[in-house]
Design a protein around this motif. Structure first.
Motif, PDB file in Angstrom:
ATOM      1  N   TYR A  39       0.844  -1.193   0.000  1.00  0.00           N
ATOM      2  CA  TYR A  39       0.000   0.000   0.000  1.00  0.00           C
ATOM      3  C   TYR A  39       0.884   1.250   0.000  1.00  0.00           C
ATOM      4  N   PRO A  40       0.462   2.275  -0.724  1.00  0.00           N
ATOM      5  CA  PRO A  40       1.194   3.541  -0.653  1.00  0.00           C
ATOM      6  C   PRO A  40       0.961   4.224   0.695  1.00  0.00           C
ATOM      7  N   GLU A  81      -8.418   9.935  -0.673  1.00  0.00           N
ATOM      8  CA  GLU A  81      -7.820   8.726  -1.243  1.00  0.00           C
ATOM      9  C   GLU A  81      -7.206   7.822  -0.181  1.00  0.00           C
ATOM     10  N   TYR A  82      -7.265   8.228   1.076  1.00  0.00           N
ATOM     11  CA  TYR A  82      -6.590   7.490   2.152  1.00  0.00           C
ATOM     12  C   TYR A  82      -7.625   6.934   3.121  1.00  0.00           C
ATOM     13  N   ASP A  83      -7.435   5.654   3.472  1.00  0.00           N
ATOM     14  CA  ASP A  83      -8.455   5.013   4.301  1.00  0.00           C
ATOM     15  C   ASP A  83      -8.051   4.859   5.771  1.00  0.00           C
ATOM     16  N   TYR A  84      -6.780   4.895   6.072  1.00  0.00           N
ATOM     17  CA  TYR A  84      -6.336   4.809   7.460  1.00  0.00           C
ATOM     18  C   TYR A  84      -5.333   5.923   7.739  1.00  0.00           C
ATOM     19  N   ASP A 139       7.185  25.153   8.355  1.00  0.00           N
ATOM     20  CA  ASP A 139       6.981  23.701   8.432  1.00  0.00           C
ATOM     21  C   ASP A 139       6.288  23.290   9.736  1.00  0.00           C
ATOM     22  N   THR A 140       6.096  24.236  10.625  1.00  0.00           N
ATOM     23  CA  THR A 140       5.423  23.943  11.887  1.00  0.00           C
ATOM     24  C   THR A 140       4.008  23.444  11.635  1.00  0.00           C
ATOM     25  N   ALA A 141       3.698  22.272  12.163  1.00  0.00           N
ATOM     26  CA  ALA A 141       2.391  21.654  11.929  1.00  0.00           C
ATOM     27  C   ALA A 141       2.329  20.330  12.683  1.00  0.00           C
ATOM     28  N   VAL A 142       1.142  19.774  12.707  1.00  0.00           N
ATOM     29  CA  VAL A 142       0.995  18.383  13.129  1.00  0.00           C
ATOM     30  C   VAL A 142       1.091  17.521  11.869  1.00  0.00           C
ATOM     31  N   TYR A 143       1.962  16.545  11.923  1.00  0.00           N
ATOM     32  CA  TYR A 143       2.209  15.684  10.774  1.00  0.00           C
ATOM     33  C   TYR A 143       1.522  14.338  10.981  1.00  0.00           C
ATOM     34  N   TYR A 144       0.857  13.884   9.933  1.00  0.00           N
ATOM     35  CA  TYR A 144       0.121  12.623   9.961  1.00  0.00           C
ATOM     36  C   TYR A 144       0.617  11.708   8.845  1.00  0.00           C
ATOM     37  N   CYS A 145       0.626  10.421   9.092  1.00  0.00           N
ATOM     38  CA  CYS A 145       0.851   9.478   8.001  1.00  0.00           C
ATOM     39  C   CYS A 145      -0.474   8.766   7.709  1.00  0.00           C
ATOM     40  N   ALA A 146      -0.620   8.358   6.465  1.00  0.00           N
ATOM     41  CA  ALA A 146      -1.874   7.764   6.031  1.00  0.00           C
ATOM     42  C   ALA A 146      -1.610   6.702   4.972  1.00  0.00           C
ATOM     43  N   ARG A 147      -2.516   5.737   4.899  1.00  0.00           N
ATOM     44  CA  ARG A 147      -2.409   4.667   3.910  1.00  0.00           C
ATOM     45  C   ARG A 147      -3.394   4.911   2.780  1.00  0.00           C
ATOM     46  N   ALA A 148      -2.902   4.845   1.565  1.00  0.00           N
ATOM     47  CA  ALA A 148      -3.787   5.007   0.416  1.00  0.00           C
ATOM     48  C   ALA A 148      -4.461   3.683   0.091  1.00  0.00           C
ATOM     49  N   GLN A 149      -5.627   3.789  -0.474  1.00  0.00           N
ATOM     50  CA  GLN A 149      -6.379   2.598  -0.846  1.00  0.00           C
ATOM     51  C   GLN A 149      -5.838   1.975  -2.118  1.00  0.00           C
ATOM     52  N   ARG A 150      -5.132   2.774  -2.931  1.00  0.00           N
ATOM     53  CA  ARG A 150      -4.627   2.279  -4.211  1.00  0.00           C
ATOM     54  C   ARG A 150      -3.452   3.163  -4.615  1.00  0.00           C
TER      55      ARG A 150
END
Length: 127
Positions: free
Chosen positions: A32-33, A113-116, A90-101
């Motif tokens: 998954y991307p 486009e991201y499910d999790y 660049d100050t921010a809250v950073y999140y990672c996410a999984r793409a569905q495709r």
């Protein structure tokens, strides 16, 4: 259960570096991307970088190109975001996410486009 755990944020002076980690469980980052997003106070969430599971294609937000590098460690099932030459913007809250495709350049930064999503990690860059 699919989970994403982001870590590595902190307070850093302008010009400094941080490395964010996104540890995945319940699925393989080989299949998954994964992308990094960020949300600064009072601003909309924006895509920062993307790593495709096939071919290793990567995409970056224009303002971070040349400063940030996304990478993947399949043995640790983790995606990293190396951030160098940090600036206060660049100050921010950073999140990672999984793409569905797998996504192309015109879609990778769209949140839908991201499910999790993982919980964010806060990055503060002081001037």
């Amino acid at each position: 259960e699919v989970q994403l755990q982001a870590s590595g944020g902190g307070l850093v002076q302008a010009g400094g570096s941080l490395r964010l980690s996104c540890a995945a469980s319940g699925f393989s980052v080989n299949r998954y991307p994964i992308a990094w997003f960020r949300q600064a106070p009072g601003k909309e969430r924006e895509g920062v970088s993307y790593f495709s599971f096939a071919g290793g294609n990567t995409y970056y937000l224009g303002s971070v190109k040349g400063r940030f590098t996304i990478s993947r460690d399949t043995a640790k099932n983790t995606v990293y975001l190396q951030m160098n030459s940090l600036i206060p913007e660049d100050t921010a809250v950073y999140y990672c996410a999984r793409a569905q495709r797998r996504l192309l350049t015109n879609l990778w930064a769209l949140s839908d486009e991201y499910d999790y999503w993982g919980r964010g990690t806060e990055v503060t860059v002081s001037s």
